[in-house]
Design a protein around this motif. Structure first.
Motif, PDB file in Angstrom:
ATOM      1  N   PHE A  18       0.943  -1.255   0.179  1.00 25.33           N
ATOM      2  CA  PHE A  18       0.144   0.042  -0.046  1.00 25.33           C
ATOM      3  C   PHE A  18       0.802   1.118  -0.147  1.00 25.33           C
ATOM      4  CE2 PHE A  18      -2.096   3.717   1.864  1.00 25.33           C
ATOM      5  CZ  PHE A  18      -3.346   3.457   1.334  1.00 25.33           C
ATOM      6  N   ASP A  19       0.566   2.196  -0.777  1.00 24.54           N
ATOM      7  CA  ASP A  19       1.411   3.452  -0.832  1.00 24.54           C
ATOM      8  C   ASP A  19       0.396   4.580  -1.319  1.00 24.54           C
ATOM      9  OD1 ASP A  19       3.614   5.195  -0.707  1.00 24.54           O
ATOM     10  OD2 ASP A  19       4.228   4.531  -2.516  1.00 24.54           O
ATOM     11  N   ASP A  36       8.006   2.791 -11.476  1.00 26.61           N
ATOM     12  CA  ASP A  36       9.262   2.105 -10.927  1.00 26.61           C
ATOM     13  C   ASP A  36       9.224   1.675  -9.456  1.00 26.61           C
ATOM     14  OD1 ASP A  36      10.035   2.224 -13.651  1.00 26.61           O
ATOM     15  OD2 ASP A  36      11.406   4.064 -13.095  1.00 26.61           O
ATOM     16  N   LYS A  37       8.697   2.660  -8.718  1.00 28.73           N
ATOM     17  CA  LYS A  37       8.619   2.354  -7.314  1.00 28.73           C
ATOM     18  C   LYS A  37       7.662   1.429  -7.055  1.00 28.73           C
ATOM     19  CE  LYS A  37       7.524   4.407  -2.796  1.00 28.73           C
ATOM     20  NZ  LYS A  37       6.943   5.715  -2.223  1.00 28.73           N
ATOM     21  N   PHE A  38       6.550   1.270  -7.617  1.00 27.64           N
ATOM     22  CA  PHE A  38       5.605   0.083  -7.651  1.00 27.64           C
ATOM     23  C   PHE A  38       6.079  -1.020  -8.087  1.00 27.64           C
ATOM     24  CE2 PHE A  38       2.443  -2.486  -8.969  1.00 27.64           C
ATOM     25  CZ  PHE A  38       1.318  -2.652  -7.789  1.00 27.64           C
ATOM     26  N   GLN A  39       6.765  -1.257  -9.034  1.00 24.93           N
ATOM     27  CA  GLN A  39       7.355  -2.509  -9.630  1.00 24.93           C
ATOM     28  C   GLN A  39       8.536  -2.895  -8.725  1.00 24.93           C
ATOM     29  OE1 GLN A  39       8.748  -2.538 -13.554  1.00 24.93           O
ATOM     30  NE2 GLN A  39       7.785  -4.481 -13.735  1.00 24.93           N
ATOM     31  N   ALA A  40       9.433  -1.921  -8.037  1.00 28.30           N
ATOM     32  CA  ALA A  40      10.369  -2.687  -7.342  1.00 28.30           C
ATOM     33  C   ALA A  40       9.946  -3.333  -5.964  1.00 28.30           C
ATOM     34  CB  ALA A  40      11.217  -1.404  -6.952  1.00 28.30           C
ATOM     35  N   ARG A  44       5.178  -6.276  -9.683  1.00 33.78           N
ATOM     36  CA  ARG A  44       4.133  -6.203 -10.580  1.00 33.78           C
ATOM     37  C   ARG A  44       4.114  -4.923 -11.427  1.00 33.78           C
ATOM     38  NH1 ARG A  44      -0.340  -6.118  -6.946  1.00 33.78           N
ATOM     39  NH2 ARG A  44      -1.684  -5.977  -8.550  1.00 33.78           N
ATOM     40  N   ASP A  45       3.650  -5.003 -12.582  1.00 34.35           N
ATOM     41  CA  ASP A  45       3.522  -3.755 -13.432  1.00 34.35           C
ATOM     42  C   ASP A  45       2.495  -2.713 -13.150  1.00 34.35           C
ATOM     43  OD1 ASP A  45       5.613  -4.590 -14.798  1.00 34.35           O
ATOM     44  OD2 ASP A  45       4.503  -5.735 -16.204  1.00 34.35           O
ATOM     45  N   ALA A  46       1.407  -3.122 -12.653  1.00 33.76           N
ATOM     46  CA  ALA A  46       0.202  -2.126 -12.175  1.00 33.76           C
ATOM     47  C   ALA A  46      -0.498  -2.729 -11.035  1.00 33.76           C
ATOM     48  CB  ALA A  46      -0.602  -2.198 -13.428  1.00 33.76           C
ATOM     49  N   PRO A  47      -1.066  -1.546 -10.185  1.00 31.87           N
ATOM     50  CA  PRO A  47      -1.844  -2.021  -8.903  1.00 31.87           C
ATOM     51  C   PRO A  47      -3.173  -2.413  -9.170  1.00 31.87           C
ATOM     52  CG  PRO A  47      -2.190   0.419  -9.496  1.00 31.87           C
ATOM     53  CD  PRO A  47      -1.013  -0.203 -10.724  1.00 31.87           C
ATOM     54  N   ASP A  48      -3.609  -2.998  -8.355  1.00 28.34           N
ATOM     55  CA  ASP A  48      -5.144  -3.636  -8.290  1.00 28.34           C
ATOM     56  C   ASP A  48      -5.923  -2.670  -8.312  1.00 28.34           C
ATOM     57  OD1 ASP A  48      -4.420  -6.071  -8.437  1.00 28.34           O
ATOM     58  OD2 ASP A  48      -4.284  -6.394  -6.098  1.00 28.34           O
ATOM     59  N   PHE A  49      -5.782  -1.383  -7.697  1.00 27.42           N
ATOM     60  CA  PHE A  49      -6.525  -0.341  -7.068  1.00 27.42           C
ATOM     61  C   PHE A  49      -5.942   0.995  -7.349  1.00 27.42           C
ATOM     62  CE2 PHE A  49      -8.739  -3.728  -4.977  1.00 27.42           C
ATOM     63  CZ  PHE A  49      -9.877  -3.837  -5.550  1.00 27.42           C
ATOM     64  N   ALA A  73      -1.912   5.718 -17.447  1.00 28.63           N
ATOM     65  CA  ALA A  73      -0.453   5.338 -17.437  1.00 28.63           C
ATOM     66  C   ALA A  73      -0.140   4.450 -16.186  1.00 28.63           C
ATOM     67  CB  ALA A  73       0.364   6.797 -17.428  1.00 28.63           C
ATOM     68  N   LEU A  74      -0.769   4.694 -15.346  1.00 30.61           N
ATOM     69  CA  LEU A  74      -0.495   3.788 -13.904  1.00 30.61           C
ATOM     70  C   LEU A  74      -1.333   2.559 -14.013  1.00 30.61           C
ATOM     71  CD1 LEU A  74      -0.519   6.679 -11.495  1.00 30.61           C
ATOM     72  CD2 LEU A  74       1.699   5.650 -12.237  1.00 30.61           C
ATOM     73  N   SER A  75      -2.450   2.325 -14.718  1.00 30.50           N
ATOM     74  CA  SER A  75      -3.125   1.195 -14.761  1.00 30.50           C
ATOM     75  C   SER A  75      -2.751   0.262 -15.511  1.00 30.50           C
ATOM     76  CB  SER A  75      -4.619   1.770 -15.305  1.00 30.50           C
ATOM     77  OG  SER A  75      -5.075   2.693 -14.347  1.00 30.50           O
ATOM     78  N   GLY A  76      -3.140  -0.860 -15.289  1.00 26.78           N
ATOM     79  CA  GLY A  76      -3.221  -2.105 -15.947  1.00 26.78           C
ATOM     80  C   GLY A  76      -4.520  -2.459 -16.650  1.00 26.78           C
ATOM     81  N   PRO A  77      -4.428  -3.693 -17.308  1.00 29.90           N
ATOM     82  CA  PRO A  77      -5.773  -4.428 -17.830  1.00 29.90           C
ATOM     83  C   PRO A  77      -7.010  -4.654 -16.525  1.00 29.90           C
ATOM     84  CG  PRO A  77      -4.154  -6.010 -18.426  1.00 29.90           C
ATOM     85  CD  PRO A  77      -3.340  -4.713 -17.939  1.00 29.90           C
TER      86      PRO A  77
END
Length: 121
Positions: A18-19, A36-40, A44-49, A73-77
Motif C-alpha cells: 500500500f502506498d 518504477d517504485k511500485f514495480q520494485a 508487478r507492473d500495475a496496481p489492483d486499485f 499510464a499507471l493502470s494495467g488491464p
C-alpha cells in the motif's frame, strides 16, 4: 500528504503493498518514477486499485484530461480506479469531464442510495 502519513502509520506488511503518492498529473517523469517504485516494491507492473477523492478542485477539461492520462499510464488491464468527486454545480463542464472519462475507461456509477455518508462534527 495526509493519506501518505495515514498509510505509513496504519499499514501492516502482512496486508500487502500500500502506498499513497502525490502525483503531478501528466508529468511523465513523475509517472515513471511512481511506476518504477511500485514495480520494485511488488514485482508487478500495475496496481489492483487506484483510489482518488476530490482530485479536481476546479472544472477544466485540460486538468481532467491530464488526470485521466495519469490514471491510464499507471493502470494495467485489471486495475480498478475508484473516483469520488463532489459536484461543482456546473453541469455542462462536469458533463464534458465525465464524457472524456467514459470515452477512455469502462465506468460504472454507484447509485446514490448505496453511498455511505458520515457527518463529522
Amino acid at each position: 500528504a495526509l493519506a501518505k502519513r495515514n498509510a505509513e502509520q496504519n499499514h501492516q506488511p502482512s496486508d500487502g503493498y500500500f502506498d499513497a503518492e502525490q502525483l503531478v498529473w501528466g508529468d511523465s517523469n513523475h509517472i515513471q518514477a511512481t511506476k518504477d517504485k511500485f514495480q520494485a516494491s511488488t514485482g508487478r507492473d500495475a496496481p489492483d486499485f487506484i483510489v482518488m477523492s476530490e482530485t479536481l478542485y476546479e472544472s477544466s477539461a485540460h486538468n481532467a484530461v491530464k488526470l485521466w492520462d495519469t490514471v491510464a499510464a499507471l493502470s494495467g488491464p485489471n486495475t480498478v480506479a475508484i473516483v469520488m468527486q463532489h459536484s461543482w454545480g456546473r453541469p455542462e463542464e462536469e458533463t464534458v469531464m465525465y464524457e472524456n472519462l467514459r470515452s477512455r475507461f469502462e465506468c460504472r456509477d454507484v447509485p446514490h442510495d448505496l453511498i455511505l455518508t458520515t457527518a463529522w462534527r
